[in-house]
Design an enzyme around this catalytic site. Structure first.
Site, PDB file in Angstrom:
ATOM      1  N   ASP A  88      -0.595   5.913  -7.190  1.00  0.00           N
ATOM      2  CA  ASP A  88      -1.541   6.739  -7.113  1.00  0.00           C
ATOM      3  C   ASP A  88      -1.401   7.872  -8.252  1.00  0.00           C
ATOM      4  OD1 ASP A  88      -2.648   5.418  -4.951  1.00  0.00           O
ATOM      5  OD2 ASP A  88      -1.910   6.981  -3.369  1.00  0.00           O
ATOM      6  N   GLU A 147      -4.668   3.763  -8.726  1.00  0.00           N
ATOM      7  CA  GLU A 147      -5.363   4.720  -7.963  1.00  0.00           C
ATOM      8  C   GLU A 147      -5.452   6.166  -8.891  1.00  0.00           C
ATOM      9  OE1 GLU A 147      -5.751   7.302  -3.896  1.00  0.00           O
ATOM     10  OE2 GLU A 147      -5.554   5.014  -3.732  1.00  0.00           O
ATOM     11  N   HIS A 160       0.852  -1.267   0.099  1.00  0.00           N
ATOM     12  CA  HIS A 160       0.027  -0.039  -0.052  1.00  0.00           C
ATOM     13  C   HIS A 160       0.971   1.111  -0.044  1.00  0.00           C
ATOM     14  CE1 HIS A 160      -3.264   2.556   0.941  1.00  0.00           C
ATOM     15  NE2 HIS A 160      -2.666   3.074   2.081  1.00  0.00           N
ATOM     16  N   ASN A 161       0.586   2.255  -0.813  1.00  0.00           N
ATOM     17  CA  ASN A 161       1.248   3.491  -0.890  1.00  0.00           C
ATOM     18  C   ASN A 161       2.607   3.347  -1.314  1.00  0.00           C
ATOM     19  OD1 ASN A 161      -0.870   5.146  -0.547  1.00  0.00           O
ATOM     20  ND2 ASN A 161      -0.622   5.443   1.599  1.00  0.00           N
ATOM     21  N   GLU A 168       0.949  -0.389  -5.554  1.00  0.00           N
ATOM     22  CA  GLU A 168       0.097   0.807  -5.702  1.00  0.00           C
ATOM     23  C   GLU A 168       0.826   1.996  -6.440  1.00  0.00           C
ATOM     24  OE1 GLU A 168      -3.496   2.791  -3.402  1.00  0.00           O
ATOM     25  OE2 GLU A 168      -1.855   2.343  -2.376  1.00  0.00           O
ATOM     26  N   HIS A 200       1.149  11.229  -3.137  1.00  0.00           N
ATOM     27  CA  HIS A 200      -0.050  11.097  -2.367  1.00  0.00           C
ATOM     28  C   HIS A 200      -0.661  12.305  -2.023  1.00  0.00           C
ATOM     29  CE1 HIS A 200      -1.580   9.596   1.978  1.00  0.00           C
ATOM     30  NE2 HIS A 200      -2.016   8.775   1.115  1.00  0.00           N
TER      31      HIS A 200
END
Length: 589
Positions: A446, A505, A414-415, A444, A468
């Site tokens: 983003d 994302e 995640h991230n 991930e 982020h």
């Protein structure tokens, strides 16, 4: 070339070529202090007896523009006269032994370097490099191996750190890999993209940062990269050894998270808790005071080892296993192993050999609470089957990995891009490499629209970025991340062939999504998995990991509709509602 600023008239000497032949060569003679060494003779040679070293700023030849040529000529003559002692032919096939000889020679070069200034011969530490900072700007500095040969140190490049007297270092225990070339975030931001510069570049990478260096020559880069890889491997082998010292080294590396070389009260409490040694904060503080010999409220490595030597003898779960005894003989250990092994054939001789091995003493007759804990914490006693853990399944791996993808738990990150906190941490491409090499198969991304100069290399803002959102976290280019994933997803040392899923994302507009699609198709090529044309009708299950080996999959929501499409849909919906109303009215009538 010249050394770092502040060291005028000092020249670095290319001494690496002798270590790069297929036959490793003996370490530099100058380390023995022999005055017959040609390098020392070279350094004492002056221009026509005037007491000025060739190539110095005071050398008239240099002022006339010929100093460099004179210096190179001198180095060439020295190489011709230098005697190189080769290994005996009988040892050419003994790779380990050759590596050891190479490493010893390389470490001597990395520790000290002989050079000359206008007053004569001097020794300086290590070698001169250009260290690339977070903005991609290279700064000259000295990089060297410390005296205990367990850390790489360098002179601080910022004025503030020099004023504060900081001596940054990177422990060999914390190095994850050494990468040749320019593959990290810092290098991606630099404008020095020449092939020759790239061949002199390398990065020392940890889990949360990288030390990015440009060497003075290609031979220097090759020697440092090879030597660092050997030292890193050697360090990890020692830390994972069977001895108590190796076990304590592993604990220390886990405890010293900030790599400061000392442990605070909180770090000590944390590591003790992970070892099931439960102490109140006040009790832990009292214990620290006992071993804090210099009174700085911190424990260095030796102080920590002294404390752990006692604390490991007080593990309650080990005392419970030993039924209140403080020692077991070979018969006791044999009975325990038979009981825990479900009646496995274990002899007292085997138990005795284990006691001697784990104690590091061929005369040891008993195992203590401390050494029993060491024995049970070994990798061979893990609850997981080591073969299955290494192979992914054990036995018929191909059959095990042939179920639909949705049947598996997938190691996910995640991230992934963040190397710090989620509010103001750094986004880095090497974070993806670290996650993939540690076993992650789903990472991930983003994705956001780019902006001019964000990051600096995104001059016109046309490139999509990863960050982020709505925080102070730094930005990286989507393109750089895709390239990094392509190069490291299935690469050594992990060599994991199973598919990698890119979890997108999406925060990008249609324009930037189209750019992302072109980047992915252009960079990944055949590695990108695309659904068959008839997948919607004929694909009953997802493909298996075995079928998707060395493939990269995209996972994300469907592309949001444009404003015009949404308006058309609204009009269609209104027309449909009007028709339904008319039908209802007709039915009522």
């Amino acid at each position: 070339g010249r050394m770092a600023s502040g060291m005028n008239h000092v020249w670095s000497i290319p001494r690496y070529e002798g270590l790069l032949s297929p036959i490793p060569r003996i370490p530099n003679p100058y380390m023995t202090g022999s005055m017959s060494n040609p390098w020392k003779k070279a350094l004492s040679v002056t221009d026509k007896g005037k007491g000025k070293p060739l190539g110095s700023s005071e050398d008239p030849a240099n002022q006339a523009g010929t100093g460099k040529a004179a210096w190179n000529k001198l180095l060439g003559s020295v190489k011709k006269t230098m005697s190189i002692q080769k290994l005996p032919a009988s040892k050419l096939s003994q790779d380990v032994e050759n590596d050891e000889i190479f490493l010893e020679a390389a470490m001597r070069l990395m520790e000290d370097q002989v050079a000359s200034d206008k007053s004569g011969k001097i020794f300086v530490k290590g070698d001169t490099f250009r260290k690339v900072n977070r903005k991609g700007k290279p700064r000259a500095t000295q990089v060297y191996l410390n005296s205990t040969r367990d850390a790489i140190c360098w002179e601080p490049t910022s004025r503030f750190n020099r004023m504060m007297g900081k001596k940054p270092s990177l422990s060999l225990d914390h190095i994850v890999r050494v990468e040749a070339g320019q593959n990290t975030t810092n290098f991606l931001r630099t404008r020095q993209k020449k092939t020759s510069v790239e061949q002199m570049s390398f990065s020392i990478v940890t889990n949360d940062r990288s030390l990015d260096l440009i060497a003075s020559s290609i031979p220097a880069q090759k020697v440092w990269v090879k030597a660092l890889r050997l030292m890193m491997h050697q360090s990890k082998e020692e830390a994972a050894g069977d001895s108590l010292q190796g076990y304590l080294n592993k604990i220390w590396n886990r405890a010293d998270e900030d790599r400061s070389g000392s442990l605070t009260h909180d770090e000590v409490c944390k590591i003790l808790e992970s070892l099931n040694i439960t102490l109140s904060k006040n009790k832990a503080k009292d214990v620290m005071k006992t071993y804090d010999t210099d009174g700085n409220n911190k424990l260095d490595k030796q102080e920590f080892f002294a404390m752990m030597d006692i604390m490991l003898s007080e593990r309650k779960e080990m005392a419970t296993i030993m039924n209140g005894k403080t020692e077991w003989n070979a018969q006791d250990l044999c009975s325990f192993l038979i009981q825990q092994g479900g009646g496995a054939p274990v002899t007292e001789d085997f138990a005795r050999s284990e006691i001697q091995r784990i104690s590091g003493d061929p005369a040891a007759a008993t195992i203590t609470v401390k050494t029993l804990g060491l024995l049970l914490d070994e990798g061979r006693n893990t609850v997981y089957n080591p073969t299955k853990l290494a192979a992914g399944a054990g036995g018929n791996v191909e059959k095990y990995m042939s179920h639909p993808l949705a049947d598996y738990y997938i190691n996910s990150s995640h991230n992934t891009y963040l190397s710090g906190d989620q509010l103001q941490g750094d986004s880095t491409v090497e974070a993806y490499t670290a996650a993939l090499q540690r076993g992650a198969r789903c990472v991930e991304l983003d994705c956001w629209d780019g902006a001019p100069g964000v990051p600096e290399s995104n001059v016109d803002g046309s490139e999509p970025i990863i960050t982020h959102g709505h925080t102070l976290c730094t930005k990286i280019l989507f393109r750089d991340v895709i390239r990094t994933i392509k190069n490291t997803a299935f690469a050594p040392p992990a060599n994991n062939p199973y598919p990698v899923i890119l979890s997108i994302e999406m925060h990008c507009s249609i324009k930037y999504q189209q750019k992302m699609a072109r980047i992915v198709e252009g960079e990944l090529g055949d590695m990108l998995y695309t659904l068959p044309d008839d997948a919607e009708y004929n694909m009953m299950d997802l493909p298996s990991p075995e079928e998707l080996k060395h493939k990269i999959l995209l996972k994300g929501k469907r592309v949001p509709k444009s404003d015009e499409e949404e308006e058309e849909d609204d009009e269609d919906e209104e027309e449909k509602e009007e028709e339904e109303d008319e039908e209802e009215e007709d039915e009522e009538e």
